[in-house]
Write an enzyme that holds these catalytic residues in place. Sequence first.
Site, PDB file in Angstrom:
ATOM      1  CG  ASP A 192     136.877  12.074   4.017  1.00 38.38           C
ATOM      2  OD1 ASP A 192     136.691  13.224   4.458  1.00 38.38           O
ATOM      3  OD2 ASP A 192     136.654  11.753   2.842  1.00 38.38           O
ATOM      4  CB  SER A 193     134.356  14.485   8.286  1.00 42.43           C
ATOM      5  OG  SER A 193     133.757  14.915   7.072  1.00 42.43           O
ATOM      6  N   GLY A 194     133.294  11.753   6.631  1.00 48.81           N
ATOM      7  CA  GLY A 194     132.057  11.111   6.188  1.00 48.81           C
ATOM      8  C   GLY A 194     131.163  12.050   5.401  1.00 48.81           C
ATOM      9  N   GLY A 195     131.432  13.339   5.478  1.00 53.31           N
ATOM     10  CA  GLY A 195     130.599  14.328   4.783  1.00 53.31           C
ATOM     11  C   GLY A 195     130.504  14.060   3.290  1.00 53.31           C
ATOM     12  CG  PHE A 196     133.301  13.478  -0.745  1.00 51.55           C
ATOM     13  CD1 PHE A 196     133.188  14.592  -1.560  1.00 51.55           C
ATOM     14  CD2 PHE A 196     133.539  12.244  -1.333  1.00 51.55           C
ATOM     15  CE1 PHE A 196     133.311  14.475  -2.944  1.00 51.55           C
ATOM     16  CE2 PHE A 196     133.672  12.109  -2.706  1.00 51.55           C
ATOM     17  CZ  PHE A 196     133.553  13.230  -3.513  1.00 51.55           C
ATOM     18  CG  ASP A 216     133.262  19.184   4.364  1.00 53.14           C
ATOM     19  OD1 ASP A 216     133.040  17.951   4.409  1.00 53.14           O
ATOM     20  OD2 ASP A 216     134.059  19.677   3.551  1.00 53.14           O
ATOM     21  CD  GLN A 234     133.875  22.248   0.741  1.00 56.41           C
ATOM     22  OE1 GLN A 234     133.806  22.522  -0.462  1.00 56.41           O
ATOM     23  NE2 GLN A 234     134.115  21.008   1.170  1.00 56.41           N
ATOM     24  N   GLY A 259     136.107  20.175  -2.040  1.00 62.71           N
ATOM     25  CA  GLY A 259     135.216  20.624  -3.104  1.00 62.71           C
ATOM     26  C   GLY A 259     135.894  20.864  -4.441  1.00 62.71           C
ATOM     27  CG  ASP A 305     142.595  11.801  -0.183  1.00 69.13           C
ATOM     28  OD1 ASP A 305     142.394  13.027  -0.128  1.00 69.13           O
ATOM     29  OD2 ASP A 305     141.708  10.984  -0.495  1.00 69.13           O
ATOM     30  CB  CYS A 324     159.369   0.560 -10.314  1.00 74.08           C
ATOM     31  SG  CYS A 324     158.210   0.370  -8.962  1.00 74.08           S
ATOM     32  CB  CYS A 384     157.041  -2.151  -6.601  1.00 74.23           C
ATOM     33  SG  CYS A 384     156.415  -2.792  -8.165  1.00 74.23           S
ATOM     34  CB  CYS A 387     159.158  -3.191 -11.151  1.00 76.51           C
ATOM     35  SG  CYS A 387     157.789  -2.234 -11.814  1.00 76.51           S
ATOM     36  CG  HIS A 398     153.930  -0.474 -10.612  1.00 80.28           C
ATOM     37  ND1 HIS A 398     155.281  -0.305 -10.849  1.00 80.28           N
ATOM     38  CD2 HIS A 398     153.288   0.445 -11.393  1.00 80.28           C
ATOM     39  CE1 HIS A 398     155.449   0.656 -11.740  1.00 80.28           C
ATOM     40  NE2 HIS A 398     154.261   1.128 -12.082  1.00 80.28           N
TER      41      HIS A 398
HETATM   42 ZN   LIG Z   1     156.884  -1.271  -9.874  1.00 79.56          ZN
END
Ligand SMILES: [Zn+2]
Length: 386
Positions: free
Chosen positions: A92-96, A146, A189, A216, A266, A304, A306, A309, A335
Amino acid sequence: MTRFNWTCESTDGNARAGTLHTAHGPVATPTFMPVGTVGTVKAMTMDAVRSTGAGIVLGNTYHLMLRPGAERVRQLGGLHKFMDWSGPILTDSGGFQVMSLGALRKLDQDGVTFKSHIDGSTHRLTPESSTDIQHALDATITMCFDECPALPAPPEIIAKSMRLSMRWAARSREAFVHREGYGQFGIVQGGTETDLRAESVKALTDIGFEGYAIGGLAVGEGQELMFATLDTTVPLMPQNAPRYLMGVGTPDDLLGSVMRGVDMFDCVMPTRAGRTARAYTERGTLNLRNARHAGDARPISPHCDCLACSRHSRAYLHHLFRANEILGPMLLTWHNIAYYQRLMRQIRQAILEGRLETLATQLRAEWAAEDWTEDEMPQPVIPSVP
Ligand SMILES: [Zn+2]
């Protein structure tokens, strides 16, 4: 060397199944990128992240420039080596983050001056310095610097902000060092204003990027308005480039956005929820602090594989959270990331087989259904191998 590009394997309605080709390996899309803000997906080892099937993770310019510093990361061999992730990394650019600092930052036409949330020291980010920092970190995908206003805001404020971001996008592109297998994404944007989003897409495609993000959104406008904005914006975006919806979202947000033509996501939701005892499952979310799990020998989800689980009961997870044990957040984050990755694989497979609508109906019905009954999930967890 691999050229950075995105190839489409199949479409189903507006949804696309494809592959992102990068210097750090391929990623099957649609994909969910676990957030590794400060060079770690919180409470996860990178082996655990890999085991969920995640193909690409996020890093953050703002956090990493302040600590440990981009130059230090560069000297130590780049972010991939530093955090032990050989796959692609998007930064991420850091803008947010800088915009979220509120009173601690000052915006001008050239960039943003801000005070560190760590020690109050003064720093500055511009399109050029943000791009340079992402280069020093060795980001596979660099994001444009941005500015994004909080919604709701009057259209004239959104327009002014979007046009500033477009000038910054051109400067970010100028500063970007082209390397085989690396890419840079522009960020669309324009709030929820259709004409502003269209103007932004045009400005970015005129510059030309390897991929395009939608910024945005998911800032409080609600799912209906977010989907409506995607409905009008995504069709304007290039067909042959990856599309990334930033900061989204719930499983239902991901499904609806993929169906509108988005390829990459993300969000901190699965990791943050994992630290607060909330589990994502095929049957909606569970709060493992809830007393009803205290004696439940069943796993969180019967679907699941993981570690949480396959080896532990809900009762054990409940106990860990009640006792404030660090293993609770570790297991539950694992999980949740595993659930998000499984969901994306299911969605991708359905696109390839042309049955996404059917899957969507099924997933939504399951999310709205009650927790599994004893009959549906009768087996207690298999005890650990001695
Ligand atoms: Zn799981």
